[in-house]
Design a protein around this motif. Structure first.
Motif, mmCIF file in Angstrom:
data_model
loop_
_atom_site.group_PDB
_atom_site.id
_atom_site.type_symbol
_atom_site.label_atom_id
_atom_site.label_comp_id
_atom_site.label_asym_id
_atom_site.label_seq_id
_atom_site.Cartn_x
_atom_site.Cartn_y
_atom_site.Cartn_z
ATOM 1 N N GLN A 122 -22.769 35.278 -114.545
ATOM 2 C CA GLN A 122 -21.539 36.499 -113.046
ATOM 3 C C GLN A 122 -22.413 37.829 -113.184
ATOM 4 O OE1 GLN A 122 -18.748 34.909 -111.893
ATOM 5 N NE2 GLN A 122 -19.334 33.013 -112.230
ATOM 6 N N PRO A 123 -22.616 38.208 -111.046
ATOM 7 C CA PRO A 123 -23.103 39.368 -111.583
ATOM 8 C C PRO A 123 -22.862 40.822 -111.589
ATOM 9 C CG PRO A 123 -23.054 39.037 -109.026
ATOM 10 C CD PRO A 123 -22.120 37.610 -110.426
ATOM 11 N N SER A 124 -22.055 40.550 -112.063
ATOM 12 C CA SER A 124 -20.905 41.920 -112.463
ATOM 13 C C SER A 124 -20.992 41.331 -114.379
ATOM 14 C CB SER A 124 -19.262 41.478 -112.574
ATOM 15 O OG SER A 124 -18.788 39.793 -113.618
ATOM 16 N N TRP A 125 -22.288 41.114 -114.924
ATOM 17 C CA TRP A 125 -22.274 41.007 -116.197
ATOM 18 C C TRP A 125 -23.612 42.314 -116.582
ATOM 19 C CZ3 TRP A 125 -22.438 35.050 -118.536
ATOM 20 C CH2 TRP A 125 -21.219 34.413 -118.908
ATOM 21 N N GLU A 126 -23.803 42.550 -114.954
ATOM 22 C CA GLU A 126 -25.147 42.898 -115.492
ATOM 23 C C GLU A 126 -23.989 44.586 -115.993
ATOM 24 O OE1 GLU A 126 -29.007 42.505 -113.010
ATOM 25 O OE2 GLU A 126 -27.707 42.193 -111.734
ATOM 26 N N VAL A 127 -23.013 44.581 -115.695
ATOM 27 C CA VAL A 127 -22.496 46.621 -115.734
ATOM 28 C C VAL A 127 -22.272 46.323 -117.083
ATOM 29 C CG1 VAL A 127 -20.691 47.587 -114.956
ATOM 30 C CG2 VAL A 127 -21.425 46.337 -113.073
ATOM 31 N N PHE A 128 -21.696 45.580 -117.854
ATOM 32 C CA PHE A 128 -21.323 45.536 -118.910
ATOM 33 C C PHE A 128 -22.863 44.473 -120.398
ATOM 34 C CE2 PHE A 128 -19.432 41.794 -119.425
ATOM 35 C CZ PHE A 128 -18.597 41.353 -118.318
ATOM 36 N N ALA A 129 -23.628 44.508 -119.967
ATOM 37 C CA ALA A 129 -24.698 44.064 -120.805
ATOM 38 C C ALA A 129 -25.665 46.284 -121.126
ATOM 39 C CB ALA A 129 -25.284 43.070 -120.065
ATOM 40 N N ARG A 179 -29.619 42.011 -120.168
ATOM 41 C CA ARG A 179 -29.962 42.183 -118.996
ATOM 42 C C ARG A 179 -31.068 41.937 -118.675
ATOM 43 N NH1 ARG A 179 -29.854 48.728 -119.018
ATOM 44 N NH2 ARG A 179 -30.535 48.756 -116.831
ATOM 45 N N ALA A 180 -32.126 41.378 -119.346
ATOM 46 C CA ALA A 180 -33.516 40.349 -118.655
ATOM 47 C C ALA A 180 -33.044 39.497 -118.351
ATOM 48 C CB ALA A 180 -34.539 40.985 -120.013
ATOM 49 N N LYS A 181 -32.728 38.407 -119.349
ATOM 50 C CA LYS A 181 -31.923 37.099 -119.038
ATOM 51 C C LYS A 181 -30.464 36.492 -117.899
ATOM 52 C CE LYS A 181 -34.380 35.259 -122.520
ATOM 53 N NZ LYS A 181 -35.365 34.913 -122.591
ATOM 54 N N ILE A 182 -30.143 38.012 -118.021
ATOM 55 C CA ILE A 182 -29.015 37.955 -117.028
ATOM 56 C C ILE A 182 -29.973 38.423 -115.277
ATOM 57 C CG2 ILE A 182 -27.097 39.859 -116.120
ATOM 58 C CD1 ILE A 182 -26.015 39.952 -118.593
ATOM 59 N N ALA A 183 -30.397 39.036 -115.313
ATOM 60 C CA ALA A 183 -30.556 39.310 -114.037
ATOM 61 C C ALA A 183 -32.295 38.609 -113.275
ATOM 62 C CB ALA A 183 -32.352 40.742 -114.043
ATOM 63 N N ALA A 184 -32.945 37.284 -114.704
ATOM 64 C CA ALA A 184 -33.655 36.378 -114.445
ATOM 65 C C ALA A 184 -32.956 35.122 -114.003
ATOM 66 C CB ALA A 184 -34.517 36.405 -116.540
ATOM 67 N N ILE A 185 -31.254 34.995 -114.067
ATOM 68 C CA ILE A 185 -31.328 34.176 -114.119
ATOM 69 C C ILE A 185 -30.415 34.324 -112.768
ATOM 70 C CG2 ILE A 185 -28.750 32.598 -114.816
ATOM 71 C CD1 ILE A 185 -29.692 33.004 -117.728
ATOM 72 N N LEU A 186 -29.917 34.993 -112.477
ATOM 73 C CA LEU A 186 -29.065 35.971 -111.105
ATOM 74 C C LEU A 186 -30.702 35.681 -109.821
ATOM 75 C CD1 LEU A 186 -26.772 38.923 -111.379
ATOM 76 C CD2 LEU A 186 -26.367 35.533 -111.304
ATOM 77 N N LYS A 187 -32.133 35.868 -110.642
ATOM 78 C CA LYS A 187 -32.536 36.030 -109.451
ATOM 79 C C LYS A 187 -33.205 34.391 -108.962
ATOM 80 C CE LYS A 187 -37.323 38.420 -109.107
ATOM 81 N NZ LYS A 187 -38.272 39.533 -109.715
ATOM 82 N N LYS A 188 -33.240 33.645 -110.199
ATOM 83 C CA LYS A 188 -33.651 32.407 -109.651
ATOM 84 C C LYS A 188 -32.366 31.319 -109.062
ATOM 85 C CE LYS A 188 -34.421 28.362 -112.833
ATOM 86 N NZ LYS A 188 -34.789 27.466 -114.389
ATOM 87 N N GLU A 189 -31.471 31.809 -109.047
ATOM 88 C CA GLU A 189 -30.296 31.387 -108.464
ATOM 89 C C GLU A 189 -30.250 31.855 -107.185
ATOM 90 O OE1 GLU A 189 -26.473 32.311 -109.858
ATOM 91 O OE2 GLU A 189 -26.442 30.229 -111.919
ATOM 92 N N GLN A 190 -30.214 33.419 -106.876
ATOM 93 C CA GLN A 190 -30.369 33.812 -105.944
ATOM 94 C C GLN A 190 -31.522 33.112 -104.625
ATOM 95 O OE1 GLN A 190 -31.624 37.784 -105.322
ATOM 96 N NE2 GLN A 190 -30.366 37.699 -103.893
ATOM 97 N N LYS A 191 -32.951 32.811 -105.543
ATOM 98 C CA LYS A 191 -34.010 32.467 -104.883
ATOM 99 C C LYS A 191 -33.154 30.471 -104.628
ATOM 100 C CE LYS A 191 -38.100 33.631 -106.417
ATOM 101 N NZ LYS A 191 -39.124 34.143 -107.431
ATOM 102 N N ASN A 192 -32.662 29.740 -105.380
ATOM 103 C CA ASN A 192 -31.855 28.382 -104.907
ATOM 104 C C ASN A 192 -30.917 28.381 -103.478
ATOM 105 O OD1 ASN A 192 -33.757 27.566 -106.479
ATOM 106 N ND2 ASN A 192 -31.713 27.520 -108.414
ATOM 107 N N PHE A 193 -30.321 29.898 -103.625
ATOM 108 C CA PHE A 193 -29.772 29.956 -102.649
ATOM 109 C C PHE A 193 -30.025 29.825 -101.468
ATOM 110 C CE2 PHE A 193 -25.622 31.190 -105.656
ATOM 111 C CZ PHE A 193 -25.808 30.162 -105.601
ATOM 112 N N GLN A 194 -31.363 30.809 -101.624
ATOM 113 C CA GLN A 194 -31.923 31.524 -100.214
ATOM 114 C C GLN A 194 -32.668 30.160 -99.643
ATOM 115 O OE1 GLN A 194 -34.362 34.475 -101.505
ATOM 116 N NE2 GLN A 194 -32.999 36.330 -101.415
ATOM 117 N N LYS A 195 -33.187 29.135 -100.710
ATOM 118 C CA LYS A 195 -33.505 28.249 -99.863
ATOM 119 C C LYS A 195 -32.485 27.579 -99.189
ATOM 120 C CE LYS A 195 -37.432 25.575 -101.528
ATOM 121 N NZ LYS A 195 -37.577 24.587 -103.022
ATOM 122 N N GLU A 196 -31.997 26.878 -99.399
ATOM 123 C CA GLU A 196 -30.763 26.386 -99.278
ATOM 124 C C GLU A 196 -30.276 26.988 -97.621
ATOM 125 O OE1 GLU A 196 -27.102 25.231 -101.063
ATOM 126 O OE2 GLU A 196 -27.929 25.431 -102.893
ATOM 127 N N GLY A 197 -30.497 28.734 -97.857
ATOM 128 C CA GLY A 197 -29.731 29.131 -96.438
ATOM 129 C C GLY A 197 -30.461 29.174 -95.421
#
Length: 749
Positions: free
Chosen positions: A475-482, A488-506
């Motif tokens: 979840q994006p909110s996880w960045e707040v309490f990590a 933080r690096a892993k959460i950012a990397a996973i969210l970035k990867k998900e965002q790329k997939n969403f952008q492709k669909e979008g």
């Protein structure tokens, strides 16, 4: 007849004498006696730097010689490091290359010199944008051979010892950088004495008056402390003699910087800092296997003499700190009614406590040690931090501070395995520290068998079980309490990867929509859509379309098919509005540029300049008399900060080239808002007495007063207008004379 300059002769003698001192110091160590290569390195460096002077006026070679002495005597390294210290500025300051060093001195010394050259000029160069990059470079180099950073710390220590010859703004930059980076780094490396000296030197340059005041008070109370030490340790000596141990007992007096820090954080005067004295019992174990047991035997025996504090036993013997520190700390109640901390450690533990990781090279010059576990763990932490995508220099430094210099807690897995985590770690951090899959699918945790959320802060001794679900997503909110770099690096990397997939669909959804409406995929059309949905960019629109938070419909069609004339009219208004300013408006906005600030000069803060040109920082609210500095921000405004303000400390470290030395030149005409904190025993008429002292005796204007009482104790804050620090001191002194007022201090807000 040749005339020899006597100054040159005395310089030559001074250099030769200093080198002989270095050799003598080296010969006293237990290292292999490789005098020849050290002499060769000295002669090479001396020739390379010939004729060059430092700002203090002494020959430049005296600096590498001094650094080599620190490396040898205070850090305990051998010939490889001593040679590297002697040669550390040759590649940067002369025409010699790393290849030249390698050909003459071999690959190991060349590698260390290369590492030191890459990070030269302090951690940070002159350009702010390059600072975080330089710091990464330093850590990357260090992870190859830790001697690079040990020599760099020695280099910084000598620079701090000779800081007096530099301009004030340079002093603030270097002192700030030292306090923010090098002192914690020395601490993390276990270089305790060096850490303390770096802190004290930084403090001396930033707050000279406070430094002198505490120094004088320490000197004045020395005899009293010696008496307490002798009385306290006499029965301990008798007990240790009975045990047949070879030992020494030494007094450790709290450093000037630590005392001041405690006075600031606890809002107490010098006289109320009660832990000035600690006692160290350093012993030779009867045999190596019994070292740990001896520590506890000493603890048991001295606990029979003095009562130990139940909550203050610190066992760093069974669980050493990440920097290798081992000792048993116990706090005992002395006969004078004060708690005194006793640190119990063997001679080997004391060696590691004073020299940290450097002790690994003490008997083995080639590097490596019997226990590289903690060292490897530390280097792994560094590599994790380097993977953390932090674009901003200050963010990056904060991440470094967060992880590298954090105090540790010990946490147990359900099977009883012990894990070291930084303080303030959450259950989520713990999950990611075990495995990325565990972290990305965790839904909660059980801490000591009780269900807790992912944001739950862990404490030392907690047993943690991570609960997971295959359907869980990051979840994006996880960045707040990590809090850890890895999480933080892993959460950012996973969210970035998900965002790329969403952008492709979008993107597919958007192109399909535009082609159905027979509208071309021009940037202007796409801009209309994302602005219509109150989004800031095309990327945001694509992500929203991909994750189905926006669905394109009729309203989007209407927006796109708006009449061309409407657009044309908007365009005309825009072009006229921006190109033909009202002449009066032009006069208002296009003011003459201010006179260029010279950062090398000390900036005088007068009544006129304070009102016209400078801003007082909201974070620390400085007033005349405070130790301050100026910072030139991105808009060329000058903001005045207190030197010890946390924001100023970051700015000194990260944007040192924008720091200006400042001094007050005001004459009690301007008023500044300050906050005074008062505390004491509640009594009838107390509030009336306090207001009378401030308003009638001192004629000071009170802006706001808030006082509350609880169980017979009152505390409150008073907002006042004052002219300078002298006013504040007088107010505090007078309020302390009021019956039942026990504490008065200035606070930030």
């Amino acid at each position: 007849m040749e005339i020899v300059n006597s100054k040159e002769v005395s310089d030559e003698e001074m250099i030769e004498q200093s080198f002989q001192e270095l050799l003598n110091d080296y010969l006293k160590t237990k290292h292999r006696k490789r005098v020849e290569i050290i002499t060769k390195a000295f002669n090479f460096a001396n020739q390379a730097h010939k004729g060059i002077k430092r700002q203090s006026g002494e020959p430049y070679i005296m600096h590498p010689l001094s650094v080599a002495k620190i490396v040898c005597n205070e850090i305990g390294l051998g010939s490889t490091s001593i040679c590297s210290a002697l040669l550390h500025d040759v590649v940067e300051d002369t025409d010699y290359t790393v290849e030249d060093i390698e050909n003459i001195f071999g690959p190991k010394i060349a590698h260390i010199v290369d590492g030191l050259t890459k990070i030269s000029g302090g951690i940070f160069g002159d350009k702010a944008s390059a600072q975080a990059e330089n710091f990464k470079k330093l850590l990357l180099t260090m992870s190859d051979d830790i001697r690079v950073i040990l020599i760099k710390v020695a280099d910084r220590l000598h620079n701090m010892r000779t800081l007096g010859s530099l301009l004030p703004n340079k002093q603030f930059k270097i002192a700030g950088e030292t306090l923010y980076i090098y002192a914690p780094l020395a601490n993390r490396l276990g270089l305790n004495q060096i850490k303390t000296e770096l802190e004290n030197l930084s403090f001396r340059y930033e707050h000279p008056e406070e430094y002198q005041e505490i120094e004088e008070k320490l000197t004045a109370t020395a005899a009293e402390r010696d008496e307490v030490f002798n009385v306290f340790t006499a029965p301990i000596r008798i007990q240790l003699d009975k045990m047949g141990l070879k030992y020494r007992i030494v007094a450790r007096v709290k450093s000037i910087y630590s005392i001041w820090n405690k006075m600031q954080t606890k809002h107490v005067p010098f006289e109320e800092v009660y832990d000035l004295l600690a006692v160290r019992v350093i012993f030779d174990p009867l045999n190596e296997e019994e070292e740990l047991n001896d520590c506890f035997d000493i603890y048991v025996s001295i606990s029979k003499i003095y009562k130990p504090h139940p909550d203050r036993l610190r066992d760093w013997v069974s669980h050493p700190k990440a920097n290798g520190y081992q000792a048993l700390h116990v706090t005992l109640m002395g006969n004078n009614g004060q708690w005194i901390e006793v640190q119990i450690r063997s001679e080997r533990m004391n060696d590691v406590a004073e020299q940290g990781f450097a002790a690994h090279w003490k008997y083995k010059e080639g590097g490596g040690s019997e226990d590289d576990g903690e060292l490897e763990k530390w280097l792994r932490t560094i590599k994790e931090i380097l993977d953390d995508p932090q674009p901003d220099a200050i963010d990056f430094l904060d991440t470094i501070k967060l992880n590298l210099f954090a105090s540790e807690i010990f946490v147990f897995t359900p099977k009883g395995e012990i894990k070291t985590m930084p303080q303030n770690s959450t259950a989520l951090d713990f999950a990611f520290s075990l495995h990325t899959d565990l972290g990305s699918h965790c839904i909660g945790a059980k801490v000591n068998h009780k269900l807790v959320p992912l944001s739950h802060k862990l404490e030392s001794g907690d047993q943690v079980e991570i609960l997971t679900s295959k359907s869980q997503r990051v979840q994006p909110s996880w960045e707040v309490f990590a809090t850890t770099a890895k999480a933080r690096a892993k959460i950012a990397a996973i969210l970035k990867k998900e965002q790329k997939n969403f952008q492709k669909e979008g993107e597919a959804i958007l192109l399909d929509f535009l082609s159905k409406e027979e509208i071309g995929p021009e940037a202007a059309s796409i801009e209309k859509i994302y602005k219509f949905h109150n989004l800031k960019s095309r990327e945001e629109l694509l992500t929203a379309l991909g994750n189905k938070s926006i669905i394109l419909g009729e309203s989007d069609k209407n927006e796109l098919k708006e009449k061309q004339s409407g657009n044309w009219k908007k365009y005309l208004m825009f072009s006229f509005g921006s190109g033909n300013k009202d002449p009066k408006e032009k006069l208002e906005t296009d003011k003459e540029p201010q006179e260029k600030i010279n950062p090398k000069k000390v900036l005088k803060l007068t009544e006129e300049t304070i009102q016209k040109n400078y801003m007082m920082a909201d974070c620390c609210q400085p007033i005349p008399g405070d130790d301050v500095l100026g910072y030139i921000d991105e808009n060329e405004r000058i903001i005045i900060h207190k030197r010890q303000c946390p924001v100023a400390i970051k700015l000194k470290s990260s944007y040192g080239n924008r720091i200006i030395a400042t001094s007050w030149d005001t004459h009690k005409t301007l008023s500044f808002l300050v906050y005074i904190y008062v505390k004491g025993i509640d009594s009838v008429g107390l509030l009336n007495e306090i207001t009378q002292v401030i308003s009638q005796q001192l004629n000071v204007n009170i802006r706001k007063l808030a006082i509350e009482t609880n169980d017979g104790i009152f505390e409150g804050k008073i907002q006042l207008y004052v002219h300078d620090v002298e006013d504040v001191k007088q107010i505090c002194d007078n309020l302390l004379k009021v019956n039942n007022v026990k504490l008065v201090t200035r606070v930030e807000s």
